[in-house]
Design an enzyme around this catalytic site. Structure first.
Site: not given
Length: 381
Positions: A7, A226
């Site tokens: 990321f 999630h």
């Protein structure tokens, strides 16, 4: 390379981590977070000028008294408050780094660094005015880090207590979540006694990693973010359905980091009756428009063929699971929104047909009743 390495490497501004610190951090820069505050206030202005736009923005911090003070001072200096927003504080699972750096001697000290400032601001808000005011706009704590990192697979009686965990290794996910839950439970009882708002535990959970993470969320969390790993364990998926634990799903973020969009289980979970909704995750990174949540809905509708009824159900779920107070939810959903079944659905507010709500309610009750009958038969035998 773990998820956060990927990321950071991919999404540093112009490849420079320092630029992210300057422009996308509320503290730890020479402009005291002014750029970030101005950007947030623009978002607030759009929300305040709209009829039904409310947000729960996530922000990192709160791992030490200094961080709590910095967040409170930043919010006060730049007036980063809005009735259309509540904050979710992301607490990193950073024990190993702090232990190796001699910032803590054991896990209990790590928990104290996060929760003691919250207790002090609750007990004596006059002595900690910035933190106390900031906490009025906080609705939840999130637990974040790389779930894919290998860890002790199961908890056992052999694990040391928090004050005895002096190893340089990170405790497992479930250990973190338990102690966050325990501290939040005591803090919330204290704040209730003083007529103050309380906080939920809403961790990143099941984005990757072991099914134990999902089991921990099932036992301890108000809802999770999630949850895509539920598809790998049908038994745990079934438990989430039975308990009606809400899940905030972010398909565009998952598509960039973990799971191709077409394989995302959003439509599967919706069809099952798990109370899911669509949310954003790192919208500055993964979205292309100024309306990232609308973008999530639009892409999901196109890819998964969601009907207008499906989308309205997702939106209704988002209100039910959010951290705004009941009088705000009643404004969105109708005064009887807490009633079960169609008694809690005002289709004039939600645009969800009563037949859809009745179907969800009756199939869930039937499933619970069948389990009850099965248990009675087992006992009789």
């Amino acid at each position: 390379m773990n998820r956060f390495d990927r990321f950071d490497n991919l999404y540093n501004v112009a490849g420079q981590a320092d630029l992210r610190k300057v422009f996308l951090k509320p503290t730890k820069n020479l402009i005291r977070g002014r750029y970030f505050a101005d950007m947030i206030k623009e978002i607030f202005t759009v929300a305040e000028n709209s009829t039904y736009v409310y947000k729960e923005l996530r922000i990192s911090g709160g791992s030490t008294m200094k961080e709590w003070q910095e967040l409170g001072t930043w919010a006060k200096e730049f007036n980063v408050y809005s009735d259309n927003n509540r904050w979710v504080i992301q607490i990193p699972r950073c024990y190993a780094e702090k232990r190796k750096g001699n910032q803590v001697a054991n896990f209990q000290e790590l928990m104290a660094q996060t929760f003691l400032p919250m207790f002090l601001a609750t007990s004596d808000p006059e002595s900690y005015p910035e933190v106390a005011t900031f906490l009025e706009y906080v609705i939840a704590l999130d637990s974040v880090s790389d779930e894919s990192v290998q860890e002790i697979p199961l908890l056992s009686n052999d694990l040391p207590s928090a004050d005895e965990w002096t190893s340089e290794k990170n405790p497992p996910y479930a250990y973190y979540l338990y102690y966050m839950f325990a501290n939040l439970n005591v803090l919330n009882q204290f704040r209730k006694s003083r007529g103050m708002n309380i906080f939920k535990l809403r961790p990143h959970c099941g984005e990757s990693g072991s099914v134990v993470h999902l089991a921990s969320g099932f036992l301890l969390a108000e809802n999770i973010s999630h949850g895509i790993q539920l598809t790998q364990n049908p038994s745990m998926e079934y438990l989430y359905y039975l308990a009606q634990i809400p899940i905030a799903m972010s398909p565009l973020s998952n598509n960039a980091l973990f799971l191709p969009y077409v394989q995302h289980p959003l439509k599967h979970f919706l069809a099952e009756g798990i109370p899911i909704t669509v949310s954003t995750d790192d919208p500055l990174m993964f979205h292309l428009t100024t309306q990232p949540l609308s973008e999530e809905y639009a892409v999901a509708a196109q890819v998964f063929g969601l009907s207008a009824c499906d989308q309205c159900e997702l939106a209704r779920n988002s209100v039910l699971m959010c951290g705004f107070p009941d009088h705000v939810k009643a404004y969105w959903l109708g005064e009887n929104f807490r009633e079960p079944g169609i008694g809690g659905n005002d289709s004039g507010f939600t645009n969800v047909p009563d037949v859809r709500v009745a179907y969800r309610f009756e199939t869930h009750l039937t499933e619970l009743y069948n389990l009850y009958l099965g248990g009675q038969k087992s006992q009789a035998q």
